[in-house]
Design an enzyme around this catalytic site. Sequence first.
Site, PDB file in Angstrom:
ATOM      1  N   ASP A 199       0.837  -1.203   0.000  1.00 49.01           N
ATOM      2  CA  ASP A 199       0.000   0.000   0.000  1.00 49.01           C
ATOM      3  C   ASP A 199       0.869   1.250   0.000  1.00 49.01           C
ATOM      4  O   ASP A 199       2.008   1.223   0.486  1.00 49.01           O
ATOM      5  CB  ASP A 199      -0.904   0.006   1.239  1.00 49.01           C
ATOM      6  CG  ASP A 199      -1.951  -1.079   1.212  1.00 49.01           C
ATOM      7  OD1 ASP A 199      -2.335  -1.510   0.110  1.00 49.01           O
ATOM      8  OD2 ASP A 199      -2.386  -1.506   2.301  1.00 49.01           O
ATOM      9  N   TYR A 256       6.290  -8.471   8.637  1.00 53.07           N
ATOM     10  CA  TYR A 256       5.961  -7.055   8.775  1.00 53.07           C
ATOM     11  C   TYR A 256       6.160  -6.597  10.205  1.00 53.07           C
ATOM     12  O   TYR A 256       5.944  -7.358  11.158  1.00 53.07           O
ATOM     13  CB  TYR A 256       4.482  -6.799   8.429  1.00 53.07           C
ATOM     14  CG  TYR A 256       4.069  -7.161   7.027  1.00 53.07           C
ATOM     15  CD1 TYR A 256       4.083  -6.216   6.018  1.00 53.07           C
ATOM     16  CD2 TYR A 256       3.625  -8.453   6.726  1.00 53.07           C
ATOM     17  CE1 TYR A 256       3.682  -6.542   4.728  1.00 53.07           C
ATOM     18  CE2 TYR A 256       3.225  -8.789   5.446  1.00 53.07           C
ATOM     19  CZ  TYR A 256       3.258  -7.827   4.447  1.00 53.07           C
ATOM     20  OH  TYR A 256       2.867  -8.159   3.171  1.00 53.07           O
ATOM     21  N   ASP A 305      -6.825   1.687   7.629  1.00 51.69           N
ATOM     22  CA  ASP A 305      -5.496   2.223   7.913  1.00 51.69           C
ATOM     23  C   ASP A 305      -5.582   3.741   8.041  1.00 51.69           C
ATOM     24  O   ASP A 305      -6.666   4.329   7.925  1.00 51.69           O
ATOM     25  CB  ASP A 305      -4.468   1.787   6.862  1.00 51.69           C
ATOM     26  CG  ASP A 305      -4.744   2.328   5.463  1.00 51.69           C
ATOM     27  OD1 ASP A 305      -5.517   3.309   5.319  1.00 51.69           O
ATOM     28  OD2 ASP A 305      -4.184   1.783   4.501  1.00 51.69           O
ATOM     29  N   ARG A 309      -3.853  -4.902   7.651  1.00 48.46           N
ATOM     30  CA  ARG A 309      -4.959  -3.979   7.974  1.00 48.46           C
ATOM     31  C   ARG A 309      -6.148  -4.725   8.554  1.00 48.46           C
ATOM     32  O   ARG A 309      -6.842  -4.225   9.447  1.00 48.46           O
ATOM     33  CB  ARG A 309      -5.410  -3.233   6.715  1.00 48.46           C
ATOM     34  CG  ARG A 309      -4.484  -2.130   6.277  1.00 48.46           C
ATOM     35  CD  ARG A 309      -5.070  -1.411   5.074  1.00 48.46           C
ATOM     36  NE  ARG A 309      -4.990  -2.191   3.852  1.00 48.46           N
ATOM     37  CZ  ARG A 309      -5.786  -2.027   2.796  1.00 48.46           C
ATOM     38  NH1 ARG A 309      -6.763  -1.143   2.838  1.00 48.46           N
ATOM     39  NH2 ARG A 309      -5.608  -2.742   1.715  1.00 48.46           N
TER      40      ARG A 309
END
Length: 298
Positions: free
Chosen positions: A43, A71, A85, A183
Amino acid sequence: MVGVNTDGLIVVDKPAGMTSHDVVARIRRLAKTRRVGHGGTLDPMATGVLIIGVNRATRLLTYVIGSEKSYAATIRLGESTVTDDAEGDVTGTAPTSAVTDDAIRAGLAAQTGEIDQVPSAVSAIKINGQRAYKRVREGESVEIPARRITVHRLDVLDIRRPEGRDVIDVDIDVTCSSGTYIRAIARDLGTTLGVGGHLTALRRTAVGGMTLDAAATLTELEERAPDVIGLPLAEAARRSFPQRTATEEETRILRHGGPLAAAGIEGPYAVFDPSGEVLAIVSERAGRARAEIVLSPA
């Protein structure tokens, strides 16, 4: 570093504010070739490891996309957003004073292992031929079916309660299968706790065996241009697959599209010629090893 129009992978440390396609466009200019692709969208808000394939190495990206990923992320509890987000408008708030650290840890523990996860409505998934995010932006209500994903590891690094704000920030470290939406982990934790949640920071730290240690920023790549390839094709294949070295006769057969005798190696693997150049990615079935993709130029 290698020269212009060679084949290989580039591990980019993507900056915030750019799409993955923006990075591809930049690399096309730097490498002076149109044959460039990426191995898994990040993203615009997200930073970190984005694998770029150049020329023949674009054929490896199918396997890169399917690799597990890691992540580092921050979840904010007490606020929900339309995008799940920080890029989306806040759609709801709730007091967090009753939320305990133990409840947060339990809510995240419930999202580990094999789970069915509903991706964020504002995502690139196609619904009836159109991207979900486009439908949402046009005011439609989008329902995306759940997908089976695997969260191999989900560690809570810190739980913080910012002074003067009725929110809780939770720092996490995640290793998960391809197709996992971090997310959605934030959203679902907020739903479980009844306060809403969204992601405020996301940094991809690894794709398969390729980590931030091997990554270069776009500024660093611009300084190297046009010699931007970080992992030449053979090295990229060695890092991404089990290996087998072919004899001269096997090399000739494989280059002409023929099968090799099986070697008993599970999953797709890379076959190299005696000089160390990668020939193909093969898989075995019924006692034969057949090429899934041929990488040898000759």
